[in-house]
Design a protein around this motif. Structure first.
Motif, PDB file in Angstrom:
ATOM      1  N   PHE A 243       1.160   4.246  -3.150  1.00  0.00           N
ATOM      2  CA  PHE A 243       1.251   5.637  -3.040  1.00  0.00           C
ATOM      3  C   PHE A 243       2.680   6.309  -3.480  1.00  0.00           C
ATOM      4  O   PHE A 243       2.426   7.292  -3.991  1.00  0.00           O
ATOM      5  CB  PHE A 243       1.212   6.098  -1.528  1.00  0.00           C
TER       6      PHE A 243
ATOM      7  N   THR B 190       0.712  -1.340   0.113  1.00  0.00           N
ATOM      8  CA  THR B 190       0.008  -0.049   0.052  1.00  0.00           C
ATOM      9  C   THR B 190       0.843   1.140   0.250  1.00  0.00           C
ATOM     10  O   THR B 190       0.752   2.274  -0.862  1.00  0.00           O
ATOM     11  CB  THR B 190      -0.945  -0.029   1.320  1.00  0.00           C
ATOM     12  N   GLU B 191       1.958   1.129   0.980  1.00  0.00           N
ATOM     13  CA  GLU B 191       2.690   2.279   0.818  1.00  0.00           C
ATOM     14  C   GLU B 191       3.619   2.454  -0.402  1.00  0.00           C
ATOM     15  O   GLU B 191       3.759   3.523  -1.023  1.00  0.00           O
ATOM     16  CB  GLU B 191       3.946   2.190   1.992  1.00  0.00           C
TER      17      GLU B 191
ATOM     18  N   ASP C 176      -2.476   7.491  -5.924  1.00  0.00           N
ATOM     19  CA  ASP C 176      -3.388   7.651  -5.026  1.00  0.00           C
ATOM     20  C   ASP C 176      -4.711   7.858  -5.506  1.00  0.00           C
ATOM     21  O   ASP C 176      -5.560   7.108  -4.677  1.00  0.00           O
ATOM     22  CB  ASP C 176      -2.959   9.373  -4.642  1.00  0.00           C
ATOM     23  N   ARG C 177      -5.210   8.036  -6.526  1.00  0.00           N
ATOM     24  CA  ARG C 177      -6.467   8.182  -6.982  1.00  0.00           C
ATOM     25  C   ARG C 177      -7.135   6.719  -7.578  1.00  0.00           C
ATOM     26  O   ARG C 177      -8.279   6.728  -7.278  1.00  0.00           O
ATOM     27  CB  ARG C 177      -6.727   9.230  -7.968  1.00  0.00           C
TER      28      ARG C 177
ATOM     29  N   GLN D 103      -7.804   8.112   3.984  1.00  0.00           N
ATOM     30  CA  GLN D 103      -8.911   8.532   2.936  1.00  0.00           C
ATOM     31  C   GLN D 103      -9.486   7.292   2.293  1.00  0.00           C
ATOM     32  O   GLN D 103     -10.248   7.259   1.453  1.00  0.00           O
ATOM     33  CB  GLN D 103      -8.255   9.717   1.954  1.00  0.00           C
ATOM     34  N   VAL D 104      -8.495   6.146   2.536  1.00  0.00           N
ATOM     35  CA  VAL D 104      -8.896   4.906   1.803  1.00  0.00           C
ATOM     36  C   VAL D 104      -9.687   3.963   2.857  1.00  0.00           C
ATOM     37  O   VAL D 104      -9.339   3.655   3.968  1.00  0.00           O
ATOM     38  CB  VAL D 104      -7.671   4.227   1.174  1.00  0.00           C
TER      39      VAL D 104
ATOM     40  N   LYS E 224      -2.244  10.015   3.905  1.00  0.00           N
ATOM     41  CA  LYS E 224      -3.227   9.426   2.662  1.00  0.00           C
ATOM     42  C   LYS E 224      -4.033   8.290   2.792  1.00  0.00           C
ATOM     43  O   LYS E 224      -5.069   8.173   2.462  1.00  0.00           O
ATOM     44  CB  LYS E 224      -2.293   9.144   1.506  1.00  0.00           C
ATOM     45  N   VAL E 225      -3.455   7.244   3.816  1.00  0.00           N
ATOM     46  CA  VAL E 225      -4.290   6.104   3.847  1.00  0.00           C
ATOM     47  C   VAL E 225      -5.663   6.320   4.606  1.00  0.00           C
ATOM     48  O   VAL E 225      -6.597   5.498   4.434  1.00  0.00           O
ATOM     49  CB  VAL E 225      -3.551   5.011   4.871  1.00  0.00           C
TER      50      VAL E 225
END
Length: 272
Positions: free
Chosen positions: A34, A30-31, A39-40, A58-59, A55-56
């Motif tokens: 990104f 996952t890292e 990201d999107r 938001q997922v 950022k995570v």
């Protein structure tokens, strides 16, 4: 014909379109996604996928690496789910294959394997330039490690207590430690018949313990603390051994974090 990238299961994947919807069931992957600028397109991750922190969040979470919420993944309609041979269960992957068009299997076993991992995901998701930048950064670190003349240290790397557990020599962790000439004990490999990749340790029945120079207490999966270090320092069987905490993420996470992980180990090995 489109070029294809082959994953750790030997499956060839065509280049995904810009509308790929990715679920990652591997925290370090996952890292990495990104870091590749996807990201999107990342729509799902496990609760253990905690980097990058900002950022995570938001997922959507879809359970853990083992306790995967299949229905949550189905609702996200992913085009790709990324799994790992060590971290995810075969039954889970088989259930996902019933409705996910593309399952991407990963299995890095050495720091050098990150180079092919970057290339694999970079190729599938059209991030070849970003993958190349990561490869160049890691190769620089690996060359730095290879150029060092560090003294051999025998280390016991602890990942759990009650029971105490360590790592076999054919694990990614042991391979990372070898970059700085830290050789793990006991001298076992999980691929051998009857052996375990993460052996249980009995301090009272470990004759090889006399050869250990350093005992490293990892911050994950068990969160060892300084109090655990002090307790072990009081054990007469461990007298004279260097006992210290070590950042488990920097040692055990492959992907983008491996770049900083190699630098971290070089700094630790060079410290007096």
């Amino acid at each position: 014909m489109q070029p294809r990238a082959v994953d750790a299961a030997g499956v060839a994947h065509e280049i995904a379109g810009a509308h790929a919807r990715i679920v990652s069931l591997v925290p370090s992957i996952t890292e990495l996604l990104f870091a590749l600028g996807l990201d999107r397109q990342i729509v799902g991750r496990t609760g253990f996928c905690v980097h990058p922190h900002d950022k995570v969040r938001q997922v959507r979470k879809v359970g853990g690496t083992k306790a995967v919420n299949i229905d949550a993944i189905r609702a996200l309609r992913p085009s790709h789910v990324i799994v790992n041979i060590d971290e995810n269960e075969r039954d889970t992957v088989d259930r996902l294959r019933a409705f996910v068009p593309h399952i991407v299997v990963t299995h890095p076993q050495t720091p050098q394997d990150n180079l092919s991992l970057y290339a694999l995901l970079g190729a599938i998701f059209d991030r070849a330039q970003e993958a190349q930048r990561l490869s160049e950064a890691l190769e620089t670190r690996l060359h730095e490690a290879a150029a060092q003349m560090l003294p051999r240290q025998n280390v016991l790397y602890l990942i759990w207590r009650e029971p105490w557990m360590t790592v076999a020599r054919d694990t990614y962790i042991a391979a990372m430690l070898r970059l700085v000439n830290w050789q793990t004990l006991p001298d076992v490999e999980g691929g051998a018949a009857g052996a375990a990749r993460y052996p249980v340790l009995d301090f009272g029945h470990a004759p090889w313990l006399a050869e250990v120079d350093r005992i490293l207490l990892s911050s994950e999966p068990y969160r060892f603390t300084q109090a655990h270090c002090e307790a072990l320092k009081g054990d007469p069987r461990l007298a004279g051994k260097r006992i210290e905490l070590i950042d488990g993420e920097l040692v055990s996470w492959y992907g983008a974090r491996a770049i900083d992980g190699v630098a971290y180990l070089l700094g630790r090995a060079a410290a007096p």
